[in-house]
Every structure is written in structure tokens, then in C-alpha cells.
Design a protein around this motif. Structure first.
Motif, mmCIF file in Angstrom:
data_model
loop_
_atom_site.group_PDB
_atom_site.id
_atom_site.type_symbol
_atom_site.label_atom_id
_atom_site.label_comp_id
_atom_site.label_asym_id
_atom_site.label_seq_id
_atom_site.Cartn_x
_atom_site.Cartn_y
_atom_site.Cartn_z
ATOM 1 N N ASP A 158 -40.955 -5.547 -36.375
ATOM 2 C CA ASP A 158 -40.165 -4.355 -36.049
ATOM 3 C C ASP A 158 -38.766 -4.745 -35.562
ATOM 4 O OD1 ASP A 158 -39.675 -1.624 -35.886
ATOM 5 O OD2 ASP A 158 -40.477 -1.430 -33.864
ATOM 6 N N LEU A 159 -38.146 -5.683 -36.272
ATOM 7 C CA LEU A 159 -36.795 -6.087 -35.898
ATOM 8 C C LEU A 159 -35.797 -5.020 -36.344
ATOM 9 C CD1 LEU A 159 -36.925 -9.875 -36.823
ATOM 10 C CD2 LEU A 159 -36.655 -8.916 -34.523
ATOM 11 N N LYS A 160 -35.009 -4.548 -35.392
ATOM 12 C CA LYS A 160 -33.967 -3.556 -35.644
ATOM 13 C C LYS A 160 -32.997 -3.637 -34.462
ATOM 14 C CE LYS A 160 -36.872 0.100 -33.633
ATOM 15 N NZ LYS A 160 -37.536 1.385 -33.882
ATOM 16 N N PRO A 161 -31.777 -3.105 -34.595
ATOM 17 C CA PRO A 161 -30.785 -3.263 -33.530
ATOM 18 C C PRO A 161 -31.255 -2.807 -32.145
ATOM 19 C CG PRO A 161 -29.724 -2.502 -35.524
ATOM 20 C CD PRO A 161 -31.200 -2.489 -35.812
ATOM 21 N N ALA A 162 -32.046 -1.744 -32.076
ATOM 22 C CA ALA A 162 -32.488 -1.240 -30.769
ATOM 23 C C ALA A 162 -33.471 -2.178 -30.075
ATOM 24 C CB ALA A 162 -33.124 0.147 -30.931
ATOM 25 N N ASN A 163 -34.116 -3.070 -30.835
ATOM 26 C CA ASN A 163 -35.105 -3.994 -30.264
ATOM 27 C C ASN A 163 -34.533 -5.388 -30.000
ATOM 28 O OD1 ASN A 163 -37.097 -2.087 -30.262
ATOM 29 N ND2 ASN A 163 -38.077 -2.779 -32.145
ATOM 30 N N ILE A 164 -33.237 -5.551 -30.251
ATOM 31 C CA ILE A 164 -32.601 -6.852 -30.020
ATOM 32 C C ILE A 164 -31.612 -6.672 -28.874
ATOM 33 C CG2 ILE A 164 -31.273 -8.731 -31.049
ATOM 34 C CD1 ILE A 164 -32.267 -7.491 -33.820
ATOM 35 N N LEU A 165 -31.908 -7.293 -27.751
ATOM 36 C CA LEU A 165 -31.145 -7.091 -26.525
ATOM 37 C C LEU A 165 -30.097 -8.177 -26.353
ATOM 38 C CD1 LEU A 165 -34.195 -6.245 -24.209
ATOM 39 C CD2 LEU A 165 -32.938 -4.733 -25.748
ATOM 40 N N ILE A 166 -29.130 -7.908 -25.479
ATOM 41 C CA ILE A 166 -28.085 -8.898 -25.182
ATOM 42 C C ILE A 166 -27.687 -8.749 -23.719
ATOM 43 C CG2 ILE A 166 -26.326 -7.343 -26.146
ATOM 44 C CD1 ILE A 166 -24.729 -9.861 -26.942
ATOM 45 N N THR A 167 -27.629 -9.867 -23.026
ATOM 46 C CA THR A 167 -27.288 -9.836 -21.598
ATOM 47 C C THR A 167 -25.770 -9.750 -21.435
ATOM 48 O OG1 THR A 167 -27.008 -12.232 -21.340
ATOM 49 C CG2 THR A 167 -29.274 -11.357 -21.145
ATOM 50 N N SER A 168 -25.336 -9.514 -20.191
ATOM 51 C CA SER A 168 -23.895 -9.444 -19.912
ATOM 52 C C SER A 168 -23.230 -10.796 -20.135
ATOM 53 C CB SER A 168 -23.668 -8.968 -18.466
ATOM 54 O OG SER A 168 -24.370 -9.812 -17.565
ATOM 55 N N ASN A 169 -24.026 -11.882 -20.180
ATOM 56 C CA ASN A 169 -23.487 -13.221 -20.471
ATOM 57 C C ASN A 169 -23.465 -13.527 -21.969
ATOM 58 O OD1 ASN A 169 -23.237 -13.784 -17.720
ATOM 59 N ND2 ASN A 169 -25.368 -14.469 -17.590
ATOM 60 N N GLY A 170 -23.872 -12.541 -22.779
ATOM 61 C CA GLY A 170 -23.823 -12.722 -24.233
ATOM 62 C C GLY A 170 -25.018 -13.449 -24.816
#
Length: 342
Positions: A158-170
Motif C-alpha cells: 500500500d505504498l502511496k504518498p500519504a503512507n510515506i512520512l518525512i521528518t523535519s530533518n528530511g
């Protein structure tokens, strides 16, 4: 029977009282999102450095329209079991699981953003594309996390943009393993239990054609869709989903398949010999033929430098599709402009 006269009920009651509650350990700061599984909250730890976490609360299973406790859902068990066995910088870390009042709470490390927000920020606020070095960095980290999962015999599904997170450090973190499955000696065939996997826009052609057996390459097709969306700031194959019929049968997803062949052309048997064995092959043959226009799409999107990478990720034959390991070694990441370090 009074509680004092029922030893098991008395024992359970005492045990539940002694078990720490979510609010004993965390301060709920707000609501993040909701889905079919339940809700996700932002919370601060009351212990140590007061770190921020994301807490996923699962709904109890339903029987009919009345909520009655029927046990823990298959999705929750699967997600807990898989998350407890994995640890990687580019996969969201599960900190702990809390059972309270017949509800399950999964406590994850917190990431401030997701790819969908990044795409929206660039398309709506900045009104400019994501720079090539940043796009490459996001893609490389995503593939790095996926290679770890695939090496652990896990298909995300279920890979999609909403399931791929990114921290404030990138730092990119793959999240939501609710649909993930083990490929190594699975107890059931992969198609058993859930007929439809992967959100329609990111669904590989073999799944659209009704494949009963599939492998890690479905995740790589989704990666191609996500990278293309980061490049163009909109989904590359944005089809309309055909709903299940009255008998819950999955219909042929004609509109979605048309969106794919509009850019990639009609699959040929010489490039994908297994296509003729697909359950929906005859439905596919009825569609108008198309030629491959991927290079044209890449040029219009100012993503000509990523054409070869997408071409190999979007191979129709799952066995010829780029693997996560090969994708990380792809020349696209070696060529200028290089990925940013984070």
C-alpha cells in the motif's frame, strides 16, 4: 455472579487496573488522521525527554452494525507482528503497544509530514516543482527503506504518498504496514483474505488484470507512481475506481488500465509473455491500442532526466521490473544533479 465470587473476572479486573493506561504515559496533543482502522493522535511522552509520538488507536471489530468486542482485527495483528520485527532509519519505528478497554494503541515515532503534504505544498503554496536533488534524495531514502522490507521478505502492498512520512530533518520513513504481508513461507496465499490491495492509482498492472500470484514488484510499480507524482506534483495514472458488485466480486478496472496504457502503451506479449494468462486478459484486449508516450510525458514534466528510471520501474512484466536493490544502484542517482544528503 458477584466479582468477588468469580476468580477469573476478579483476576482480569485487578490485572487491567495495574496495567498502565495511555494517558498515564502520554499527553494527547491533538488529532492527526482517521481511516477504516481507527484514528491517529499526536501525543507527548510524560517520561524522559517528552518526545512527540503518533498513537494509532484501532477500532474494535464490528458484528453487523453493533460494536461488540470480537477480538483483534487481522490487520492490527499483522501490523503489530511485522513492526515488532523490523528496525530501519527509513521505516517508521513502533515504540510500544498498549491494550486498554479492549482497544489497541500502537505508539510510533512521530514524523511531521508526509509526501502528500510535500506535493501539495509545492503545487499549491510554492507553485514550483520539487528540485531534482531533493526529489532524488526522497526517492533514494524511500527505496532504501523498501529494500530493507523486501530483504525481510515483507511486501508493503500500500505504498502511496500519504503512507510515506518525512521528518523535519528530511528523513523519509515508510509507514502504515496494515496491508503488508510476509512473502517467506506465508500461511495463506497472498490473495487470500483481502482481494484488493494497493490504492487504485498505485496498483500494478498484474493486480489490475486479476493476478492471483504476485510478488515484491507490485511495490516497485507503486514506487514508480510515487516518484512520477513527486516530479509532476499530480498522480501519473489517475483513474476512476470501479466498485465491487453485489457479490463483492472485483470488476475489471477499465478506466485505471486506460490511464496506464495512455502513457505506457498497450502491453505486448513479446515483452510480457505472462499477460495472456491473466484473468482479465480478454477485457484488456478489447481496449483501443496505444503507443508508449512515457518520454513525452517526462519531457513535458521537465523530468527527462528520470525517464530511464521510470521506464524500468514501469516494466509491464513483473519479472523485468527494477528491484529495490537495482533501483538504488541506478545511474539516475549517480548523475548530476546528485541527491541532497538529506
Amino acid at each position: 455472579m458477584p466479582l468477588s465470587q468469580d476468580p477469573m473476572r476478579y483476576y482480569r479486573s485487578k490485572r487491567d487496573q495495574q496495567r498502565p493506561r495511555v494517558t498515564d504515559k502520554y499527553t494527547i496533543l491533538g488529532f492527526i488522521s482517521s481511516g477504516t482502522y481507527g484514528r491517529v493522535y499526536k501525543a507527548r511522552s510524560k517520561e524522559g525527554d517528552g518526545r512527540i509520538h503518533a498513537i494509532k488507536k484501532f477500532k474494535p471489530d464490528k458484528e453487523g452494525d453493533v460494536i461488540t468486542y470480537t477480538g483483534i482485527s487481522q490487520s492490527a495483528i499483522r501490523e503489530i507482528a511485522l513492526n515488532r520485527e523490523i528496525s530501519h532509519e527509513n521505516v517508521v519505528e513502533l515504540k510500544e503497544v498498549i491494550l486498554e478497554d479492549k482497544s489497541i494503541y500502537m505508539v510510533f515515532e512521530y514524523a511531521e509530514h508526509d509526501f502528500l503534504q510535500v506535493i501539495h505544498h509545492h503545487s499549491q503554496t510554492l507553485r514550483s516543482s520539487i528540485s531534482a536533488p531533493v526529489l532524488k534524495s526522497l526517492s533514494y531514502q524511500l527505496l532504501n527503506g523498501l529494500l530493507y522490507l523486501h530483504d525481510a521478505h515483507i511486501i508493503h502492498r500500500d505504498l502511496k504518498p500519504a503512507n510515506i512520512l518525512i521528518t523535519s530533518n528530511g528523513i523519509v520513513k515508510i509507514g502504515d504496514l496494515g496491508l503488508a504481508r510476509l512473502t517467506y513461507q506465508p500461511l495463506q496465499p497472498l490473495f487470500a483474505g483481502d482481494k484488493v490491495v494497493v490504492t487504485i492509482w498505485y496498483r500494478a498492472p498484474e493486480l489490475l488484470l486479476g493476478a492471483k500470484h504476485y510478488n515484491k514488484s507490485v511495490d516497485m510499480w507503486a514506487i514508480g507512481c510515487v516518484v512520477a507524482e513527486l516530479a509532476s506534483l499530480r498522480p501519473i495514472f489517475k483513474g476512476e475506481e470501479a466498485k465491487l458488485d453485489s457479490k463483492k466480486n472485483v470488476p475489471f478496472q477499465k478506466d485505471q488500465f486506460l490511464k496506464i496504457i495512455d502513457i505506457l502503451g498497450t502491453p505486448e506479449e513479446r515483452e510480457w509473455p505472462g499477460v495472456k494468462d491473466m484473468p482479465e486478459y480478454l477485457n484488456m484486449k478489447r481496449l483501443d491500442r496505444n503507443d508508449n508516450k512515457l518520454y513525452s510525458w517526462c519531457s513535458k514534466t521537465n523530468f527527462a532526466h528520470g525517464h530511464e528510471f521510470l521506464k524500468q520501474t514501469f516494466a509491464y512484466d513483473p519479472d523485468k521490473r527494477l528491484t529495490a536493490r537495482d533501483a538504488l544502484r541506478h545511474k539516475w542517482f549517480q548523475e548530476d544533479p546528485k541527491p541532497t544528503t538529506k
